[in-house]
Motif scaffolding. Structure first.
Motif, PDB file in Angstrom:
ATOM      1  N   GLY A  48      14.747  40.865 -13.189  1.00  0.00           N
ATOM      2  CA  GLY A  48      14.026  42.123 -13.351  1.00  0.00           C
ATOM      3  C   GLY A  48      14.897  43.364 -13.273  1.00  0.00           C
ATOM      4  N   ASP A  49      16.154  43.230 -12.861  1.00  0.00           N
ATOM      5  CA  ASP A  49      17.062  44.372 -12.806  1.00  0.00           C
ATOM      6  C   ASP A  49      17.865  44.446 -14.104  1.00  0.00           C
ATOM      7  OD1 ASP A  49      16.380  45.056 -10.171  1.00  0.00           O
ATOM      8  OD2 ASP A  49      17.875  43.675  -9.341  1.00  0.00           O
ATOM      9  N   TYR A  50      18.254  45.653 -14.470  1.00  0.00           N
ATOM     10  CA  TYR A  50      19.143  45.833 -15.612  1.00  0.00           C
ATOM     11  C   TYR A  50      20.583  45.623 -15.162  1.00  0.00           C
ATOM     12  CZ  TYR A  50      15.318  47.799 -18.300  1.00  0.00           C
ATOM     13  OH  TYR A  50      14.141  47.970 -18.980  1.00  0.00           O
ATOM     14  N   VAL A  51      21.359  44.967 -16.020  1.00  0.00           N
ATOM     15  CA  VAL A  51      22.784  44.738 -15.772  1.00  0.00           C
ATOM     16  C   VAL A  51      23.543  45.333 -16.951  1.00  0.00           C
ATOM     17  CG1 VAL A  51      24.580  42.991 -15.453  1.00  0.00           C
ATOM     18  CG2 VAL A  51      22.281  42.604 -14.528  1.00  0.00           C
ATOM     19  N   PHE A  52      24.505  46.209 -16.657  1.00  0.00           N
ATOM     20  CA  PHE A  52      25.300  46.858 -17.692  1.00  0.00           C
ATOM     21  C   PHE A  52      26.710  46.282 -17.643  1.00  0.00           C
ATOM     22  CE2 PHE A  52      21.902  49.692 -16.607  1.00  0.00           C
ATOM     23  CZ  PHE A  52      21.464  50.145 -17.842  1.00  0.00           C
ATOM     24  N   THR A  53      27.147  45.692 -18.755  1.00  0.00           N
ATOM     25  CA  THR A  53      28.482  45.111 -18.848  1.00  0.00           C
ATOM     26  C   THR A  53      29.348  46.010 -19.723  1.00  0.00           C
ATOM     27  OG1 THR A  53      27.548  42.900 -18.647  1.00  0.00           O
ATOM     28  CG2 THR A  53      29.793  43.063 -19.514  1.00  0.00           C
ATOM     29  N   PRO A  54      30.367  46.666 -19.140  1.00  0.00           N
ATOM     30  CA  PRO A  54      31.193  47.575 -19.932  1.00  0.00           C
ATOM     31  C   PRO A  54      32.131  46.812 -20.866  1.00  0.00           C
ATOM     32  CG  PRO A  54      32.023  47.424 -17.687  1.00  0.00           C
ATOM     33  CD  PRO A  54      30.773  46.603 -17.732  1.00  0.00           C
ATOM     34  N   PHE A  55      32.280  47.344 -22.084  1.00  0.00           N
ATOM     35  CA  PHE A  55      33.186  46.750 -23.062  1.00  0.00           C
ATOM     36  C   PHE A  55      34.353  47.648 -23.401  1.00  0.00           C
ATOM     37  CE2 PHE A  55      29.739  43.822 -23.623  1.00  0.00           C
ATOM     38  CZ  PHE A  55      30.386  42.647 -23.910  1.00  0.00           C
ATOM     39  N   GLY A  56      34.213  48.928 -23.230  1.00  0.00           N
ATOM     40  CA  GLY A  56      35.276  49.863 -23.529  1.00  0.00           C
ATOM     41  C   GLY A  56      34.715  51.266 -23.599  1.00  0.00           C
ATOM     42  N   HIS A  57      35.608  52.236 -23.706  1.00  0.00           N
ATOM     43  CA  HIS A  57      35.135  53.612 -23.786  1.00  0.00           C
ATOM     44  C   HIS A  57      35.502  54.225 -25.135  1.00  0.00           C
ATOM     45  CE1 HIS A  57      39.270  54.295 -22.228  1.00  0.00           C
ATOM     46  NE2 HIS A  57      39.207  55.382 -22.947  1.00  0.00           N
ATOM     47  N   LEU A  58      34.761  55.247 -25.482  1.00  0.00           N
ATOM     48  CA  LEU A  58      35.036  55.972 -26.714  1.00  0.00           C
ATOM     49  C   LEU A  58      36.312  56.773 -26.530  1.00  0.00           C
ATOM     50  CD1 LEU A  58      31.433  57.204 -27.572  1.00  0.00           C
ATOM     51  CD2 LEU A  58      32.641  55.225 -28.485  1.00  0.00           C
ATOM     52  N   ALA A  59      37.094  56.861 -27.586  1.00  0.00           N
ATOM     53  CA  ALA A  59      38.366  57.579 -27.527  1.00  0.00           C
ATOM     54  C   ALA A  59      38.110  59.080 -27.396  1.00  0.00           C
ATOM     55  CB  ALA A  59      39.183  57.303 -28.780  1.00  0.00           C
ATOM     56  N   ASP A  60      38.883  59.726 -26.540  1.00  0.00           N
ATOM     57  CA  ASP A  60      38.838  61.181 -26.440  1.00  0.00           C
ATOM     58  C   ASP A  60      39.563  61.767 -27.643  1.00  0.00           C
ATOM     59  OD1 ASP A  60      37.559  61.049 -23.982  1.00  0.00           O
ATOM     60  OD2 ASP A  60      39.433  61.121 -22.851  1.00  0.00           O
ATOM     61  N   GLY A  61      39.095  62.875 -28.135  1.00  0.00           N
ATOM     62  CA  GLY A  61      39.783  63.543 -29.246  1.00  0.00           C
ATOM     63  C   GLY A  61      39.739  62.723 -30.519  1.00  0.00           C
ATOM     64  N   ASN A  62      40.808  62.793 -31.273  1.00  0.00           N
ATOM     65  CA  ASN A  62      40.907  62.112 -32.553  1.00  0.00           C
ATOM     66  C   ASN A  62      41.354  60.668 -32.334  1.00  0.00           C
ATOM     67  OD1 ASN A  62      41.558  61.153 -35.094  1.00  0.00           O
ATOM     68  ND2 ASN A  62      42.605  63.011 -35.736  1.00  0.00           N
ATOM     69  N   PRO A  63      40.485  59.681 -32.621  1.00  0.00           N
ATOM     70  CA  PRO A  63      40.872  58.288 -32.370  1.00  0.00           C
ATOM     71  C   PRO A  63      42.058  57.827 -33.218  1.00  0.00           C
ATOM     72  CG  PRO A  63      38.783  58.374 -33.529  1.00  0.00           C
ATOM     73  CD  PRO A  63      39.137  59.788 -33.168  1.00  0.00           C
ATOM     74  N   TYR A  64      42.312  58.492 -34.346  1.00  0.00           N
ATOM     75  CA  TYR A  64      43.467  58.122 -35.167  1.00  0.00           C
ATOM     76  C   TYR A  64      44.776  58.469 -34.459  1.00  0.00           C
ATOM     77  CZ  TYR A  64      40.150  57.340 -38.893  1.00  0.00           C
ATOM     78  OH  TYR A  64      39.112  56.865 -39.650  1.00  0.00           O
ATOM     79  N   ASP A  65      44.713  59.401 -33.509  1.00  0.00           N
ATOM     80  CA  ASP A  65      45.896  59.755 -32.725  1.00  0.00           C
ATOM     81  C   ASP A  65      46.090  58.835 -31.519  1.00  0.00           C
ATOM     82  OD1 ASP A  65      46.381  61.869 -34.427  1.00  0.00           O
ATOM     83  OD2 ASP A  65      45.422  63.352 -33.124  1.00  0.00           O
ATOM     84  N   ALA A  66      45.065  58.049 -31.174  1.00  0.00           N
ATOM     85  CA  ALA A  66      45.101  57.240 -29.955  1.00  0.00           C
ATOM     86  C   ALA A  66      45.643  55.825 -30.165  1.00  0.00           C
ATOM     87  CB  ALA A  66      43.696  57.155 -29.355  1.00  0.00           C
ATOM     88  N   TYR A  67      45.659  55.343 -31.405  1.00  0.00           N
ATOM     89  CA  TYR A  67      45.999  53.942 -31.641  1.00  0.00           C
ATOM     90  C   TYR A  67      47.017  53.804 -32.761  1.00  0.00           C
ATOM     91  CZ  TYR A  67      41.619  53.600 -29.128  1.00  0.00           C
ATOM     92  OH  TYR A  67      40.637  53.763 -28.208  1.00  0.00           O
ATOM     93  N   LEU A  68      47.865  52.787 -32.657  1.00  0.00           N
ATOM     94  CA  LEU A  68      48.796  52.425 -33.725  1.00  0.00           C
ATOM     95  C   LEU A  68      48.288  51.137 -34.369  1.00  0.00           C
ATOM     96  CD1 LEU A  68      52.162  53.068 -31.867  1.00  0.00           C
ATOM     97  CD2 LEU A  68      51.004  54.567 -33.514  1.00  0.00           C
TER      98      LEU A  68
END
Length: 87
Positions: A48-68
């Motif tokens: 009866g309780d909700y369970v939240f399973t984190p998968f990741g967070h949204l990138a701050d700023g421009n995501p094209y600058d955050a990843y190669l």
């Protein structure tokens, strides 16, 4: 390079949660820095309780600058910015 099995399993779980309408976006604090993060979570139920399973967070700023991205010319490598480019 190959994506590890645990990442593939987590991605499939995330796709199922999205397909079932069981995703949430939660505001959390980064455990290391205390900065706000907007976290994508799968939502489940447990007695009866909700369970939240984190998968990741949204990138701050421009995501094209955050990843190669992977380098299409080198299966073991990544695309790197040119000297003087902002990563």
């Amino acid at each position: 390079m190959s994506i590890p099995a645990h990442a593939r399993t987590n991605f499939q779980t995330l796709l199922r949660a999205a397909g079932d309408g069981n995703l949430a976006l939660m505001e959390c604090l980064d455990a290391a820095t205390g900065s706000p993060r907007y976290v994508i979570c799968a939502v489940g139920r447990d007695d009866g309780d909700y369970v939240f399973t984190p998968f990741g967070h949204l990138a701050d700023g421009n995501p094209y600058d955050a990843y190669l991205p992977p380098d299409p010319g080198d299966p073991e490598g990544f695309v790197h910015p040119e000297p003087g480019d902002t990563p």
